[in-house]
Scaffold this motif. Structure first.
Motif, mmCIF file in Angstrom:
data_model
loop_
_atom_site.group_PDB
_atom_site.id
_atom_site.type_symbol
_atom_site.label_atom_id
_atom_site.label_comp_id
_atom_site.label_asym_id
_atom_site.label_seq_id
_atom_site.Cartn_x
_atom_site.Cartn_y
_atom_site.Cartn_z
ATOM 1 N N GLY A 492 0.838 -1.191 0.000
ATOM 2 C CA GLY A 492 0.000 0.000 0.000
ATOM 3 C C GLY A 492 0.875 1.243 0.000
ATOM 4 O O GLY A 492 1.878 1.312 0.717
ATOM 5 N N GLU A 493 0.515 2.222 -0.835
ATOM 6 C CA GLU A 493 1.335 3.421 -0.999
ATOM 7 C C GLU A 493 0.436 4.640 -0.962
ATOM 8 O O GLU A 493 -0.588 4.679 -1.647
ATOM 9 C CB GLU A 493 2.083 3.324 -2.322
ATOM 10 C CG GLU A 493 3.026 4.466 -2.614
ATOM 11 C CD GLU A 493 3.741 4.251 -3.937
ATOM 12 O OE1 GLU A 493 3.770 5.198 -4.751
ATOM 13 O OE2 GLU A 493 4.237 3.131 -4.174
ATOM 14 N N ARG A 507 -2.445 3.960 -3.575
ATOM 15 C CA ARG A 507 -2.191 2.860 -4.514
ATOM 16 C C ARG A 507 -2.023 1.556 -3.744
ATOM 17 O O ARG A 507 -1.293 1.496 -2.748
ATOM 18 C CB ARG A 507 -0.920 3.166 -5.310
ATOM 19 C CG ARG A 507 -0.618 2.252 -6.486
ATOM 20 C CD ARG A 507 0.565 2.833 -7.231
ATOM 21 N NE ARG A 507 0.815 2.192 -8.507
ATOM 22 C CZ ARG A 507 1.794 1.308 -8.723
ATOM 23 N NH1 ARG A 507 2.596 0.966 -7.729
ATOM 24 N NH2 ARG A 507 1.965 0.779 -9.914
ATOM 25 N N VAL A 508 -2.677 0.502 -4.217
ATOM 26 C CA VAL A 508 -2.616 -0.811 -3.570
ATOM 27 C C VAL A 508 -2.336 -1.873 -4.631
ATOM 28 O O VAL A 508 -2.946 -1.865 -5.707
ATOM 29 C CB VAL A 508 -3.932 -1.144 -2.837
ATOM 30 C CG1 VAL A 508 -3.855 -2.522 -2.199
ATOM 31 C CG2 VAL A 508 -4.236 -0.092 -1.772
ATOM 32 N N VAL A 533 -5.259 2.380 -8.211
ATOM 33 C CA VAL A 533 -4.776 3.651 -7.707
ATOM 34 C C VAL A 533 -5.932 4.638 -7.749
ATOM 35 O O VAL A 533 -6.742 4.626 -8.676
ATOM 36 C CB VAL A 533 -3.568 4.176 -8.526
ATOM 37 C CG1 VAL A 533 -3.936 4.417 -9.971
ATOM 38 C CG2 VAL A 533 -2.991 5.444 -7.903
ATOM 39 N N ARG A 534 -6.012 5.469 -6.741
ATOM 40 C CA ARG A 534 -7.099 6.446 -6.650
ATOM 41 C C ARG A 534 -6.559 7.789 -6.189
ATOM 42 O O ARG A 534 -5.675 7.863 -5.337
ATOM 43 C CB ARG A 534 -8.176 5.972 -5.652
ATOM 44 C CG ARG A 534 -9.086 4.900 -6.213
ATOM 45 C CD ARG A 534 -10.020 5.501 -7.247
ATOM 46 N NE ARG A 534 -10.960 4.534 -7.780
ATOM 47 C CZ ARG A 534 -10.792 3.870 -8.901
ATOM 48 N NH1 ARG A 534 -9.678 4.030 -9.591
ATOM 49 N NH2 ARG A 534 -11.706 3.034 -9.337
ATOM 50 N N ALA A 616 -6.584 0.752 -12.774
ATOM 51 C CA ALA A 616 -6.698 -0.603 -12.234
ATOM 52 C C ALA A 616 -6.119 -1.572 -13.254
ATOM 53 O O ALA A 616 -6.199 -1.344 -14.461
ATOM 54 C CB ALA A 616 -8.152 -0.953 -11.928
ATOM 55 N N ALA A 617 -5.526 -2.646 -12.768
ATOM 56 C CA ALA A 617 -4.904 -3.612 -13.676
ATOM 57 C C ALA A 617 -4.946 -4.999 -13.061
ATOM 58 O O ALA A 617 -4.982 -5.172 -11.834
ATOM 59 C CB ALA A 617 -3.459 -3.222 -13.986
#
Length: 732
Positions: A492-493, A507-508, A533-534, A616-617
């Motif tokens: 987690g960032e 971002r996770v 990521v948001r 998202a990926a």
């Protein structure tokens, strides 16, 4: 009633009378060559599986040599003899006879004393088939199970759980033996170095069994003295912190082994051994129940230099020089200076293979670099913590997306939470900016910054300062060439004004990989990875935020495709893309709409495909790895992936198959992979780039079909769909 001693497979010697034999039995001396054993069947077994019983017997039937040859093996079923695909087995009637005894003895060991086994051999010409038919009979149950002599440190409930059997269970002597070993190990972890467990069992004919375990723990040993030898240059304090046993504690062999692994993890240590000594008096008997431990250290050479060379389709030629001091200022501190150059020869080769994925413009083909200094402190506050500090300056490209120039530092602390689990908390402020020539299309398409002055604003250097928490749980058996086990990672960032960042996002990423050995040198491997990521408030925009603050840092968006993910695509080209035409080279006439339509219909390969990435990926990889000796390997893979603006859209997964060759070199596994792109025509946005940098976006999307636009033949279409990758290191 009679007392039955617990025995192993030697119980077969007590069986009386010959086993019944049905069917035709050729003698072992009949003919110049025994019949080929085509099939082996085990029938009637319910309590024990076919796979378990096959490990007990010697008889084997002809089988496919490898899962990779299964298609050739199936040809034999339709009358075609493909001998190289099979491992032939031949009938040995003596083995069959003995195997019936082995099966019966094994059933006795597992608690089925009335089990009967019949064997049946049938031959037709030079082929034979064998059947083992089993009548398991009723199991013998445990009437009572008593554990005597437990020390106070082991509660009866805990001992019962370690044994794994209780009254009412099948009298399975194999499980009982394993439970007894587990109890012995638990006692020895508590300092009972000489602990043993004896078994007694009463089993009347056709009745339940009464089982007693007699525990003899012996003396409970403490650690007397812990001496460290040979660590003068490194420092005794560091060694003691990483060695978990202390004087006065109860001796634990597993803790001793963990301490040795910890010491081997130090680059400053070449070899570490643990010697146990028991203090003795004049009569040779131990004076006290203590064990002295001597930790013998052999230091490694302090300075080491390592050059490196590599090549990949997305970074072209690469070189690295690394100088490491393994014991900088003592304490096993590691100081490492690294220099890297990438994109070597990219300009000279002008986008040709094997540099085909470095980027479509000259800006992306210029030299990339990294200069980095890293300091590792292996012990911080305790032996469970280590600290890493890094200072760097770099130029890095994400092909056809952006060029980033950055300088900054990173500091992180890692804590060992268990033998297989680590957690890392880090802070990495970086002053970073983007090359204007490379980023214009990316920012225009994704964020609406299409004017030159806006692009200049968002590409100028700004602070990116995220805080990152990552965890790794690793149960794989080998870090470089795993054959069994798995690993899990999560990260987690977060970046915000409170962390000193001018970019704001959360971002996770989560990842899981597993490895299973199907047969010697044949491994099935799989990996799944997903992330999102948001931007705080909404996906990108926050009400009232300035234009320059309305974006997630591009390097924190997700891109899929290439040698490390979905190999049927060029680097980063799976997912949202935009087609770019150059006004000077592709559309000199000026009618851009007609020009773009003509390019799509006649020569779609002339477009530059620029990836847009997503918030998202998901990417998935499955590999069947065949190791051909210690150096070479062959891999068949199937990759899948998806990139979108949110998790709910990730269901549109694209699969691509392929195969590759591996060579184990001193710098890592060199990979040559061939992927196959399975996609068809897509409606994509198109942009024309003018000479002055202005971007003109077409009102309507373009039908893009680079594989079938001119109705090619099968071989031409196949070649167009092939994607080649050269890289170093496994994909996962």
């Amino acid at each position: 009633m009679r007392r039955a001693a617990l025995v192993g497979l030697a119980f077969a010697a007590t069986l009386t009378g010959p086993l019944p034999l049905t069917g035709q039995t050729p003698t072992s001396g009949a003919g110049p060559r025994p019949a080929e054993l085509r099939s082996l069947y085990i029938n009637g077994n319910e309590a024990l599986s076919d796979g378990e019983l096959r490990t007990v017997i010697e008889t084997r039937d002809t089988e496919c040599r490898s899962a990779l040859l299964v298609l050739f093996c199936l040809l034999r079923g339709v009358g075609l003899n493909v001998g190289f695909a099979h491992s032939q087995a031949f009938l040995d009637t003596l083995d069959v006879e003995q195997d019936a005894l082995r099966l019966r003895a094994y059933y006795n060991l597992r608690g089925y004393y009335e089990a009967q086994v019949e064997r049946d051999i049938r031959t037709v010409g030079r082929e034979a088939r064998v059947w083992f038919t089993i009548d398991e009979g009723p199991p013998t149950l445990i009437e009572s199970l008593e554990i005597r002599g437990l020390p106070e440190t082991v509660p009866p409930e805990a001992a019962q759980a370690l044994i794994g059997l209780d009254a009412g269970d099948v009298f399975d002597r194999g499980r009982l033996r394993a439970g007894r070993d587990s109890l012995v190990r638990a006692l020895r972890r508590q300092g009972y170095v000489t602990a043993t467990v004896f078994e007694e069992a009463d089993r009347p004919y056709e009745g339940p069994a009464r089982v007693a375990l007699d525990v003899r723990p012996g003396s409970r040993f403490r650690v007397g003295e812990v001496r460290v030898e040979g660590a003068e240059a490194i420092g005794e304090d560091v060694i003691r912190e990483l060695f978990p046993l202390r004087a006065g504690e109860y001796y634990n062999q597993e803790a001793e082994q963990q301490g040795q692994r910890n010491l081997f993890g130090l680059e400053a240590v070449r070899f570490a051994s643990i010697r146990r000594e028991t203090p003795s008096g004049s009569n040779g008997l131990p004076m006290d129940p203590t064990i002295d431990l001597v930790v013998q250290i052999t230091p490694a050479a302090p300075l080491v230099a390592r050059p490196g060379l590599g090549w990949s389709t997305d970074q072209c030629g690469q070189t690295e020089a690394q100088v490491t001091h393994r014991n900088f200022l003592g304490g096993a501190r590691r100081l490492q200076v690294t220099g890297q150059l990438k994109n070597l020869f990219a300009e000279q080769l002008d986008g040709a293979f094997p540099c085909s994925d470095v980027g479509t413009s000259t800006e992306f083909r210029k030299l990339n670099y990294l200069l980095q200094t890293e300091l590792l402190l292996p012990v911080v506050f305790s032996g469970e913590n280590s600290l890493t500090a890094r200072l760097f300056i770099e130029r890095e490209t994400i092909p056809d997306i952006f060029i980033e120039e950055a300088a900054g530092f990173e500091i992180g602390i890692t804590r060992r939470l268990g033998r297989n689990t680590t957690a890392t908390l880090s802070y990495s402020p970086t002053y970073t900016g983007f090359g204007e020539q490379s980023a214009d299309i990316f920012f225009c398409v994704n964020f609406g910054f299409c004017e030159v002055e806006d692009i200049v604003t968002v590409t100028r250097s700004r602070w990116l300062a995220p805080v990152t928490l990552g965890m790794v749980y690793n149960r794989a058996d080998d870090p470089l060439r795993p054959t069994r086990g798995y690993y899990l990672t999560a990260e987690g960032e977060a970046a915000a004004r409170s962390t000193g960042s001018q970019y704001k996002y959360l971002r996770v990423i989560a990842q899981a990989a597993a490895f299973m050995e199907l047969e010697p040198d044949l491994v099935l491997a799989g990996r799944a990875r997903s992330g999102i990521v948001r931007f705080p408030g909404t996906r990108i925009f926050t009400p009232g935020a300035s234009r320059a603050d309305r974006l997630v840092h591009p390097s924190r968006r997700f891109f899929v495709g290439g040698s490390q993910s979905v190999r049927g695509f060029a680097q980063n080209l799976l997912g949202p893309r935009v087609l770019v035409a150059d006004a000077t080279e592709d559309c000199p006439g000026g009618d851009f709409v007609a020009c773009v339509a003509r390019m799509a219909a006649e020569n779609p390969a002339a477009f530059d495909q620029r990836p847009r990435g997503g918030d998202a990926a998901l990417d998935i990889s499955i590999e069947l790895r065949r190791y051909l000796g210690s150096r070479w390997g062959l891999v068949f893979f199937a990759d899948a992936g998806s990139v979108s603006q949110n998790l709910t859209e990730l269901k549109n997964v694209v699969w691509t198959p392929g195969m590759g060759v591996r060579f184990a070199s001193p710098v890592g596994s060199i990979r040559f992979d061939v992927g196959y792109n399975t996609t068809y025509a897509a409606e994509l946005p198109a942009i024309v780039s003018l000479q002055d940098g202005t971007l003109i976006q077409m009102d309507q999307p373009v039908r893009f079909d680079p594989f079938r636009f001119d109705s090619p033949g099968a071989l031409r279409e196949l070649w167009r769909r092939i994607q080649l990758h050269v890289s170093i290191g496994e994909a996962f």
